[in-house]
Scaffold this active site. Structure first.
Site, short mmCIF file in Angstrom:
data_model
loop_
_atom_site.label_atom_id
_atom_site.label_comp_id
_atom_site.label_asym_id
_atom_site.label_seq_id
_atom_site.Cartn_x
_atom_site.Cartn_y
_atom_site.Cartn_z
NE ARG A 1 85.40 31.28 99.91
CZ ARG A 1 84.60 31.31 98.84
NH1 ARG A 1 83.33 31.65 98.94
NH2 ARG A 1 85.07 31.00 97.65
CE1 TYR B 1 88.44 23.22 97.47
CE2 TYR B 1 88.84 25.59 97.28
CZ TYR B 1 88.76 24.33 96.70
OH TYR B 1 89.01 24.19 95.36
CE LYS C 1 91.91 21.89 96.80
NZ LYS C 1 92.29 20.83 95.85
NE ARG D 1 82.25 23.98 91.32
CZ ARG D 1 83.23 23.18 90.92
NH1 ARG D 1 84.45 23.64 90.81
NH2 ARG D 1 82.99 21.91 90.62
CB SER E 1 76.62 24.52 87.29
OG SER E 1 77.18 24.76 88.55
CG PHE F 1 74.09 32.44 87.32
CD1 PHE F 1 73.55 32.29 88.58
CD2 PHE F 1 74.92 33.54 87.08
CE1 PHE F 1 73.82 33.21 89.61
CE2 PHE F 1 75.20 34.47 88.09
CZ PHE F 1 74.65 34.29 89.35
CD GLN G 1 79.60 38.74 94.06
OE1 GLN G 1 79.10 39.85 93.92
NE2 GLN G 1 78.90 37.70 94.47
CB THR G 2 85.34 40.46 89.51
OG1 THR G 2 86.53 40.40 90.30
CG2 THR G 2 84.83 41.87 89.42
NE ARG H 1 89.08 33.51 93.55
CZ ARG H 1 88.11 32.69 93.97
NH1 ARG H 1 87.36 32.06 93.11
NH2 ARG H 1 87.90 32.53 95.25
#
Ligand code: NAD
Ligand code: UDP
Length: 315
Positions: free
Chosen positions: A144, A147, A151, A188, A191, A193, A211-212, A279
């Site tokens: 990851r 990205y 950023k 992501r 979309s 699901f 995970q949240t 998160r």
């Protein structure tokens, strides 16, 4: 200068960019949309093309751009893990070279510039909920990182241009946002699901699903962008923009299945490396500085998003 501005939106044919362009046109502005169509689509901006104040330019922000505008929203960058990990070197280039090019442009034409940064700058956070003063917990060499670190470096560049060249900057740290105009193959979670549930396919929960994430509806986020750009010049951010209501991924899967009345089963796939475990944005700053908070409840946003995908899939 009057109220109507010339505004550049990079990444303007993507999910967030297309909504932002539409909103700016509604506000009476001239909009220049720049995109290389890596993850964006012409479909997202098709209805804007006939508008006399809308212009589209196919361009890659890793190359310099010479235009004259009053404000720049820098959104160009793939946002979905599967897309930004597809060509990780290009992802870092888009974030870093893209930021340098857009900041250079802003410097030359004295434009105000906003960066679409991300909650990913917090990595897998050990502070919960995340406040802007938290420096984050990012693996700099993981899958990851192209990205996250791209950023983070872009934020560094924004703040150095501000300190060194007195540029007027705004940095928005965007948390998971969803809504119409997400690509069907975006990858992501929202979309994925919805598309899986509509097609009756298995719902792919990665890991146990404990995970949240906290999901913000796109209209609320775009309102946050506009307000942030309108804050006094002294205010730079970074500012969290997101919905503070937190859900587990399993809860999201169950909600989508229930709302669609789908026969899909939940299956568990391996959890991707470095997937953040929790998160949730602390939006105290956004509330204080610009009186902003999301208005759309998850189920209300999902109704509109499901309708969009139903239509797009012809189901
Ligand atoms: P998206 O993938 O739908 O849109 C990104 C757009 O940038 C696409 O249209 C793509 O074609 C374009 N693009 C990519 N590389 C480019 C390049 N080199 N030159 C020109 N255009 C390029 O993603 P999105 O969800 O709309 O995200 C927009 C921005 O917001 C991104 O910078 C992303 O990092 C940030 N963000 C989004 C979220 C979210 O939940 N949607 C969360 C955090 C941050
Ligand atoms: N996720 C999932 N199934 C999917 C897609 C994603 O369980 O089909 C999980 C993913 O592992 C992460 C969360 O949903 O924990 C959000 O993933 P997304 O790619 O939407 O965004 P992220 O917040 O990870 O950048």
């Amino acid at each position: 200068m009057g109220q109507n501005k010339r505004i550049l939106v990079t990444g303007g044919s993507g999910f967030l960019g297309s909504h932002l362009c539409a909103r700016l046109l509604d506000g009476g502005h001239d909009v220049l949309c720049v995109d290389n169509y890596f993850t964006g689509s012409k479909e997202n901006i098709r209805r804007l093309l006939p508008h006399p104040c809308f212009e589209m330019l196919r361009h890659d922000v890793t190359f310099p751009l010479y235009v004259e505008v009053d404000e720049i929203y820098n959104l160009a960058c793939p946002a979905s893990p599967i897309h930004y990990q597809h060509d990780p070197v290009q992802t870092t280039k888009t974030s870093v070279h893209g930021a340098i090019n857009m900041l250079g442009l802003a410097k030359r034409i004295k434009a105000k510039i906003m960066q679409a940064s991300t909650s990913e700058v917090y990595g897998d956070p050990s502070v919960h909920p995340q406040v802007e003063s938290y420096w984050g917990n990012v693996n700099p060499i993981g899958p990851r990182a192209c990205y996250d670190e791209g950023k983070r470096c872009a934020e560094t560049l924004f703040f150095d241009y501000h300190r060194q060249h007195k540029l007027r900057i705004k940095v928005a740290r965007i948390f998971n946002t969803y809504g119409p105009n997400m690509a069907i193959n975006d990858g992501r979670v929202v979309s994925n699901f919805i598309v899986q549930a509509l097609k009756g396919e298995d719902i792919t929960v990665y890991g146990e699903g404990n995970q949240t994430r906290s999901f913000c509806y796109v209209d609320d986020l775009v309102e946050g962008f506009i307000r942030l750009m309108g804050t006094p010049d002294e205010f730079t951010g970074p500012m969290n923009l997101g919905n503070p209501v937190e859900f587990t991924i399993l809860q999201l899967a169950e909600t989508v299945i229930r709302m669609i009345g789908s026969k899909s089963r939940i299956v568990h796939n391996p959890l991707p490396q470095d997937d953040p475990t929790q998160r949730q944005p602390d939006i105290t700053l956004a509330r204080q500085v610009m009186g902003w908070e999301p208005k759309t409840k998850l189920e209300d946003g999902l109704v509109k998003t499901i309708a969009y995908f139903r239509q797009t899939l012809g189901l």
